[in-house]
Design a protein around this motif. Sequence first.
Motif, mmCIF file in Angstrom:
data_model
loop_
_atom_site.group_PDB
_atom_site.id
_atom_site.type_symbol
_atom_site.label_atom_id
_atom_site.label_comp_id
_atom_site.label_asym_id
_atom_site.label_seq_id
_atom_site.Cartn_x
_atom_site.Cartn_y
_atom_site.Cartn_z
ATOM 1 N N GLU A 220 0.857 -1.187 0.000
ATOM 2 C CA GLU A 220 0.000 0.000 0.000
ATOM 3 C C GLU A 220 0.889 1.231 0.000
ATOM 4 O OE1 GLU A 220 -3.500 -1.973 2.795
ATOM 5 O OE2 GLU A 220 -2.019 -0.634 3.663
ATOM 6 N N GLU A 430 -4.365 5.468 2.873
ATOM 7 C CA GLU A 430 -4.021 4.612 1.732
ATOM 8 C C GLU A 430 -4.466 5.280 0.434
ATOM 9 O OE1 GLU A 430 -5.656 0.558 1.787
ATOM 10 O OE2 GLU A 430 -5.549 0.603 -0.397
ATOM 11 N N HIS A 433 -2.555 1.039 -4.048
ATOM 12 C CA HIS A 433 -2.377 -0.347 -3.636
ATOM 13 C C HIS A 433 -1.930 -1.151 -4.849
ATOM 14 C CE1 HIS A 433 -4.195 -3.682 -0.852
ATOM 15 N NE2 HIS A 433 -2.974 -3.951 -1.258
HETATM 16 MG MG LIG Z 1 -6.347 -1.519 -0.472
#
Ligand SMILES: [Mg+2]
Length: 592
Positions: A220, A430, A433
């Motif tokens: 991430e 985040e 990813h």
């Molecule tokens: Mg994710």
Amino acid sequence: MPTACDDTATPMKASQFFISTLKEAPADAEVASHQLMLRAGFIKRLSAGIYTYMPMGLRVIRKIEGIVRQEMNAAGAIELLMPVVQPAELWQESGRFQKYGPELMRVKDRHDRDFVIQPTSEEVITDIARQELRSYRALPRNFYHIQTKFRDERRPRFGVMRGREFTMKDAYSFDRDLDAARLSYDAMYAAYVRIFSRMGLVFRAVAADNGSIGGIRSHEFQVIAETGEDAIVYSAESEYAANIELAEAVAPAAPRAAPSLPLAKTATPGASSCEAVAELLGLPLTQTVKSLVLATDQVATEGQAPNSTVWLLLVRGDHALNEVKAGKLPGLAAGFRFATVAEIESHFGCKPGYLGPIETVRPVRLVVDRAVAAMSDFVCGANEAGYHCTGVNWGRDLPEPELIADIRNVVEGDPSPDGHGVLQIQRGIEVGHVFLLGSHYSKSMNATYLNEGGKQQLLEMGCYGIGITRILGAAVEQNHDARGMIWPQAIAPFEIVICPIGYERSPAVKKAADDLYEALVASGVDVMLDDRGERPGAMFADWELVGVPHRVVLSDRGLKAGEIEYQGRRDVQASNVAATEVQAFVKAKLAA
Ligand SMILES: [Mg+2]
Ligand SMILES: Nc1ncnc2c1ncn2[C@@H]1O[C@H](COP(=O)(O)OP(=O)(O)OP(=O)(O)O)[C@@H](O)[C@H]1O
């Protein structure tokens, strides 16, 4: 030098644009980015987690998309555009139609056929791949799109950070084998480092959980911010960095100490938490053990009633259960829930708050955290309301634990799993990813290619997401002050704003402002000319709130002295620049 992507930079005059700012922060906005984006007219709420991107906000989105596009293209990915509304058949093939939780928006058309509003597009791209990538000669391939997503989030919040409708860049790589897929993954990882660096964000790439579909590796990209929903763990002495969901708590190095206290049942009236017990007994919290009771449900087979198993997980009083780790244990991997009060009472003969592993009424499956397995003389619930056991020792007072596992979150100061230094924790948002999927989708959807020998092989896949609209929130969380947002130049709605004082009354000011505007436009600068004739205070406040990184102020008085005022959004003071030098000065600032 213009630093923005040229095709996303459209210089503007305020009179031709739409600017709508508010003095007060709306009451329901919890975090700075949400408040400021609403106040500055970047977004407008339509429904929970659903926003209109207003003209000012859309400019930032276009710049973010521009950088993402440039770097994805440079890394060899190819853009296409897949539909938002997708037929359920493909999702049934992959199994996600059934497995995806309520976040998946399922809709029906007029013929009563099932559709989904895409939360990602693995199925559609795999369907394309199995039709188009039939030979090894067509590989490797990486397709991406930047498209609207919908996830019916349980708790949409923080504005565009956790929306229900949002924009994502999602890319999907197809390779002939895992070695090749790893190269595609590495190329995306490197592209992401460039993307978030160019955006001027402070971020960290962390190892992440591979999720329920059992990917092979994943990272991430986390923007560092106090308000981040993720806890990320790193060692200052090595490259180790991981999401706390994944970070391993290594087993204590020291051997378990020998018992020194007798087992005793001790009255702890009203003390139903480890903290309260420790305080009452005058013991450190690290001497207590916390009981967590889970349950798993076996699917009923024919002629048999459905069956549940109750689990007792033990972690040290100062530690927290890590549900992701627990969810990987044999027996819990198929899914678990917290036990009901009725289940707890029937198995422990006691209400929650005083539960422990010694002499339960009915058998429970015991899982002991590594730290607890190394404890001696510890305190745990006595399975009797108002009582705890003290001086508890493994092997003497209860059998040695059979299942010892890492089931807790690491804490600051724990040794780094790579053996270098101790762990530190920070919060992150985040924003991206990368995920090496392997053949999960190609297997379920039968996506194969022919190799050199004419043999059918499964395609090996990777998927790579970037939360385009979440980046706005993350960038502002990281860059704001009491007066407003402070955009990194590369993704600012405008690189520079020209604020003329008395634009409508002073021909000299108007001419100087127009000339500077035209000159900067000609050099490719993404410039805003505030020609609204606002009072200086209101005009400055607007642009500080909007967070344009550079500002020049032109006034009659300054021009008479041959000077123009410049102030960077983070500068404490303005500086005067010779009017004849201003273009060169501004260009140097933008290039810095
Ligand atoms: Mg994710
Ligand atoms: N509800 C949302 N609102 C805005 N952006 C989102 C949302 N969910 C995911 N994203 C963005 O899309 C990217 C790729 O999606 P992915 O499936 O990895 O998300 P996720 O891991 O489910 O996100 P989260 O853990 O935050 O729910 C994420 O890294 C994030 O930047």
